[in-house]
Design a protein around this motif. Structure first.
Motif, PDB file in Angstrom:
ATOM      1  N   PRO B 341     -41.880  13.734  72.903  1.00 21.00           N
ATOM      2  CA  PRO B 341     -40.943  14.310  73.876  1.00 21.00           C
ATOM      3  C   PRO B 341     -40.823  15.830  73.737  1.00 21.00           C
ATOM      4  O   PRO B 341     -39.739  16.372  73.584  1.00 21.00           O
ATOM      5  CB  PRO B 341     -39.615  13.609  73.547  1.00 21.00           C
ATOM      6  N   THR B 347     -36.708  20.679  80.545  1.00 15.49           N
ATOM      7  CA  THR B 347     -36.155  19.324  80.615  1.00 15.49           C
ATOM      8  C   THR B 347     -34.988  19.358  81.584  1.00 15.49           C
ATOM      9  O   THR B 347     -34.477  20.426  81.898  1.00 15.49           O
ATOM     10  CB  THR B 347     -35.726  18.837  79.212  1.00 15.49           C
ATOM     11  N   GLY B 348     -34.582  18.195  82.069  1.00 18.36           N
ATOM     12  CA  GLY B 348     -33.444  18.157  82.973  1.00 18.36           C
ATOM     13  C   GLY B 348     -33.809  18.496  84.413  1.00 18.36           C
ATOM     14  O   GLY B 348     -34.982  18.485  84.786  1.00 18.36           O
ATOM     15  N   SER B 351     -36.686  20.796  85.233  1.00 19.58           N
ATOM     16  CA  SER B 351     -37.934  20.717  84.475  1.00 19.58           C
ATOM     17  C   SER B 351     -39.098  20.769  85.445  1.00 19.58           C
ATOM     18  O   SER B 351     -38.976  20.465  86.625  1.00 19.58           O
ATOM     19  CB  SER B 351     -37.968  19.458  83.615  1.00 19.58           C
ATOM     20  N   CYS B 352     -40.229  21.180  84.931  1.00 28.11           N
ATOM     21  CA  CYS B 352     -41.385  21.512  85.773  1.00 28.11           C
ATOM     22  C   CYS B 352     -41.675  20.450  86.834  1.00 28.11           C
ATOM     23  O   CYS B 352     -41.953  19.298  86.535  1.00 28.11           O
ATOM     24  CB  CYS B 352     -42.616  21.693  84.890  1.00 28.11           C
ATOM     25  N   GLN B 355     -45.378  18.998  86.661  1.00 28.04           N
ATOM     26  CA  GLN B 355     -45.884  18.514  85.378  1.00 28.04           C
ATOM     27  C   GLN B 355     -46.876  17.362  85.502  1.00 28.04           C
ATOM     28  O   GLN B 355     -47.829  17.291  84.712  1.00 28.04           O
ATOM     29  CB  GLN B 355     -44.759  18.174  84.405  1.00 28.04           C
TER      30      GLN B 355
END
Ligand code: HEM
Ligand code: HEM
Ligand code: SF4
Lengths: 66, 403
Positions: B341, B347-348, B351-352, B355
């Protein structure tokens, strides 16, 4: 194993589907998670735990009781 | 506390290309909430522990509003593209941001990415063939890492192959503020904007299967869609957000795996490790750039330290990714690490968005390289790899390889 997902938290990153496509999918219209298999078979447990651990939105909850 | 008193300059200088600066471990251990001085001279608070970085990135009180009057400026010249039109036209928080993400995010689902795999593989094979034809040693960054993400985004935006190299140039000028003159940057921005306006008009007249056509098809803001200018800027933003980041990561990933060739051999023997190996190189990327800045709207506590309202926080994901309390044998590269992780994509809620695309591109590149060039090796000693600081992410100047 019981799996639940929180659609409001999900940011549609698709990590779960990349890791465990037999358990998770994403809605076509906005990428939000769909839970295909709330009680996945034993062969999926490792992948599901991995998906829950890496979900960037902490939107996947796994409870281990049978 | 010693680090705290002397006020560290940030970014922390680092001469090695692939290794972390020693300060990270020290900061995580003794000074997890550190005062640092930014290139602008302004002060900020640096976070290096996994739990803290993760907490802050997921907490909406830590905003991206770095234009607040009392927020720290990152550099004296201002923040470049992220402070410009892109930032104001695409909503950066709250429900509107969520709405934008969901509209655009439908294009980045894992299923779409799986569908893109064959064309990505073909692009990678073509680029590798061209590199091999030019002879060895070759520069894997210029030959593969740099063009591949642009070609992929062009496909997604429905831009014809003939125009790909212009896109590369525009993206490069928008991001490399130091390499081009102000006049070149402005000219490139103008051309790119004009190209996208014409391209969008063409898609409106004759829709295709691409992301822009689909955004147009949703309708305008009154129908729950985006305004034309927002669609246009989204197209530009995706190129800018997805190019330098992925291009650099391809070079760093391959370098990390070749730096100790037993890693490469392990992958040759067992290609099923490709997915976890990609994640592990993302985690251990010690040259990932600035980190993520956040501006604090109300007083909050992090690791027992009270941060006053108005604090600018810098989250070092790369330092957090090596936190021993979050990862077993955190300094070791474990190609089969799972779960992993890491925070390299943030994050959240923010986040990207790209990705799944970035991961797919990295996996495809690695898969094709292992298959086509199994004898691949670095053509220079690791110590000679040189880093460059990009605007958004760090990378390597060149990645000289033989095969
Ligand atoms: C479409 C893509 C993106 C959008 C819409 C976006 C949006 C924003 C917004 C609205 C801000 C705040 C700027 C301000 O308040 O003036 C910001 C700041 C920032 N973003 Fe992004 N971002 C995107 C992609 C990225 C990517 C890919 C990275 C890094 C890998 C990144 C790194 C940063 C950094 C470092 C800042 C703070 C620097 C500054 O203010 O200039 N962003 N972004
Ligand atoms: C290895 C490659 C990449 C890395 C390391 C990376 C990293 C990041 C990071 C750390 C952020 C978070 C910014 C924040 O929290 O403020 C971000 C945001 C973003 N990235 Fe990426 N990125 C990569 C590739 C891509 C690609 C290929 C695309 C799309 C084509 C993309 C599109 C975006 C967008 C649109 C955002 C803004 C999300 C938002 O504001 O909600 N990225 N990226
Ligand atoms: S990994 Fe988490 S955020 Fe991403 S799609 Fe799955 S549930 Fe949503």
């Amino acid at each position: 194993m019981k799996v639940t997902v929180d659609e409001d938290k999900c940011c549609g990153a698709g990590q779960c589907v990349l890791i465990a496509p037999e358990v998770f999918d994403q809605r076509e219209d906005d990428g939000v998670v769909i839970l295909l298999e709330p009680e996945p078979g034993a062969d999926q447990h490792v992948l599901v735990r991995e998906a829950a651990a890496v979900c960037p939105a902490a939107a996947i909850e796994v409870s281990e009781e049978a | 506390m010693s680090l705290n008193e002397q006020v560290l300059s940030y970014p922390i200088p680092n001469d090695t290309a692939l290794e972390p600066p020693a300060e990270w471990a020290e900061l995580r251990g003794t000074c997890p909430v550190a005062h640092v001085k930014l290139p602008s001279g302004d002060q900020a608070t640096l976070l290096t522990r996994y739990a803290d970085v993760k907490q802050v990135l997921a907490d909406p009180r830590f905003t991206r509003q770095l234009n607040a009057p009392d927020a720290a400026r990152l550099s004296a010249e201002g923040g470049g593209v992220f402070n410009s039109e892109i930032a104001t036209i695409i909503p950066d928080g709250g429900e509107e941001h969520q709405h934008w993400r969901r509209l655009v995010g439908r294009w980045f689902t894992a299923k779409r990415m799986a569908a893109l795999r064959p064309s990505m593989t073909a692009i990678a094979e073509q680029l590798i063939d061209d590199m091999v034809k030019r002879g060895q040693p070759g520069d894997l960054k210029a030959g593969l890492g740099f063009p591949l993400p642009v070609y992929v985004i062009c496909d997604m935006l429905g831009v014809p192959a003939a125009d790909r190299d212009r896109f590369s140039y525009w993206s490069d000028t928008l991001l490399n503020l130091t390499r081009y003159t102000q006049a070149e940057i402005e000219a490139a921005q103008g051309e790119f904007f004009q190209y996208m306006s014409d391209h969008l008009a063409a898609k409106r007249a004759e829709p295709g299967e691409d992301l822009l056509s689909e955004l147009i098809a949703v309708g305008g803001p009154e129908d729950g869609g985006l305004a034309d200018i927002q669609i246009l800027v989204t197209g530009m933003a995706l190129l800018v957000a997805g190019h330098e980041t992925t291009a650099n990561m391809i070079g760093k990933m391959v370098s990390m795996l070749l730096a100790d060739r037993s890693r490469w051999e392990r992958l040759l023997a067992d290609p099923s490790l490709i997915r976890t190996a990609v994640e592990e190189t993302l985690r251990l990327d010690a040259n990932s750039g600035f980190g993520l800045p956040r501006y604090l709207r109300e007083e909050t506590e992090v690791s027992g330290t009270v941060l006053p309202r108005g604090t600018t926080v810098v989250c070092s994901m790369a330092a957090a990714n090596r936190d021993e309390s979050a990862f077993e044998a955190a300094a070791e590269m474990d190609l089969s690490r799972s779960p992993n992780p890491h925070l390299s994509f943030g994050t959240g809620a923010h986040s990207c968005l790209g990705q799944a695309l970035a991961r797919t591109e990295l996996q495809v590149v690695l898969e094709v390289l292992l298959r086509r060039l199994p004898a691949l090796e670095l053509a220079v000693p690791v110590e000679e790899l040189e880093r460059v600081e990009g605007l958004a992410v760090g990378g390597l100047r060149t990645v000289p390889v033989r095969w």
